[in-house]
Design a protein around this motif. Structure first.
Motif: not given
Ligand SMILES: Cc1ncc(COP(=O)(O)O)c(C=O)c1O
Length: 385
Positions: A285, A288-289, A313, A367-368
């Protein structure tokens, strides 16, 4: 990995979701907008429903879980006797600093703000040896500083930039530390959170635990599952030392290990032992983010610069070239402009020390669509400004 919706997140009581008014998108403090890994939920539920909520026993639950994780993930053979529990990572660091009786402590700004604040609150002098312009450890400058410091706080992977220090850098650092009798205290809380892409390029984990690098320098690593598995509300951590640091660790007050709650140990141990699939999903994630956030910046705020990160992150964004529609810069603290005019909250770059001016830290563990909404609001604010 299940990420919550904005409506669900607004019901949370945590720092990230309560510091700002409800019209602000919070992309600041290092919490994840995710539901905790199922094995952690199951382990905690078991002790709760059976009332197994007393003091920790002698079975070294957390220590053993960390030893297993370190071996499986990094091939790091942690001697069982070298691991102790600490109340959390920063308390562990402060207790090791106290036991070391350090007077002068080196840090490498821009860095996680407590690295400066906590030693200063202990009456210690902080010597700042900033990272290079490329965001790497400045080994010659650190070696020079080691002539007059007792301890260095190493952040690996580095918060805020997400740089994982290389074996070569760590070797040079440890050689300098040994030459000058400097204790290295490494904070490796972000170590599990490596980028899958960076791992693939490195042919293994891009993150190198400092204690896997052979050295005669005294080293203590403090870490936990709090960042990798979103368990900051379950305070716990482990400290691992090498032989050269053993006499120092014998000085740790007994209240240090007694400061960890049993249920927190259960949560962290379950994460290290059984939360590995969940961690893999988080790692995917994050890549991708970071892509989604980087693309949105590229499209909407192309003068903002997002450095690639090996781990964490967190995104460390350089806004120094960004101008508003009226041609104004965003100054020392771009987060101030974006909070006021875009209703997006980030960590102010200057809070990480010199080198943070003109930057802001963004938390990608969400969340994206929230990340895209934030960048859209930011670009609209720039267009109005
Ligand atoms: C580098 C680093 N160390 C420590 C912490 C905090 O860990 P703890 O709550 O276990 O003290 C954080 C939290 O974001 C962090 O980024």
């Amino acid at each position: 990995m299940e990420l919550l919706t904005l409506d669900e997140l607004r019901e949370r009581h945590s720092m990230k979701w309560t510091r700002y008014p409800a019209d602000v998108l919070p992309l600041w403090v290092a919490e994840m907008d995710a539901v905790v890994a199922q094995p952690v939920i199951d382990a905690v539920m078991t002790v709760l429903t059976t009332g197994d909520t007393g003091y920790p026993g002698r079975d070294r639950l957390l220590q053993d879980a960390f030893v297993g994780f370190a071996w499986d993930r990094w091939g790091w053979q942690v001697p069982f006797s070298s691991v102790s529990v600490v109340p959390d990572v920063m308390h562990g660091i402060v207790e090791v600093l106290r036991a070391s009786k350090a007077q002068r402590v080196a840090i490498t700004s821009p860095v996680y703000p407590p690295f400066r604040a906590y030693p200063e609150q202990e009456g210690m002098d902080v010597v700042d040896v900033p990272l290079t312009d490329a965001g790497r450890l400045d080994i010659p400058a650190l070696a020079a500083a080691f002539e007059h410091v007792d301890v260095m706080l190493l952040c690996n992977p580095h918060n805020p930039s997400g740089v994982a220090h290389t074996v070569e850098e760590l070797t040079a650092l440890l050689d300098a530390a040994h030459a000058h009798g400097v204790l290295i205290i490494a904070d490796e809380i972000h170590g599990p959170l490596t980028s899958v892409r960076a791992d693939t390029a490195a042919g293994g984990s891009v993150f190198t635990p400092v204690l896997t690098v052979p050295t005669e320098a005294a080293v203590v690593t403090v870490t936990s599952a709090a960042k990798g598995w979103h368990l900051a509300g379950f305070k716990a951590g482990v400290a691992v030392h090498n032989d050269a640091a053993a006499p120092l660790m014998a000085n740790l007050a007994s209240h240090v290990a007694d400061g960890v709650g049993f249920v927190s140990m259960v949560a962290h141990a379950a994460a290290f032992r059984e939360g590995r699939d969940w961690l893999s999903a988080v790692q995917r994630h994050i890549d991708e983010a970071r892509d989604v956030f980087g693309e949105a910046l590229g499209d909407l705020i192309p003068d903002a610069h997002l450095a690639p990160a090996d781990a964490t992150y967190l995104a460390w964004v350089d806004f120094r070239d960004v101008r508003t529609a009226s041609g104004a810069t965003l100054g020392q603290d771009p987060s101030e402009f974006f909070l006021k005019h875009a209703r997006v909250a980030m960590n102010p770059g200057p809070s990480f020390g010199p080198g943070g001016a003109g930057f802001a830290r963004v938390n990608l563990a969400t969340r994206k669509d929230i990340l895209v909404a934030a960048v859209t609001q930011m670009s609209e604010a720039l267009a109005r400004g």
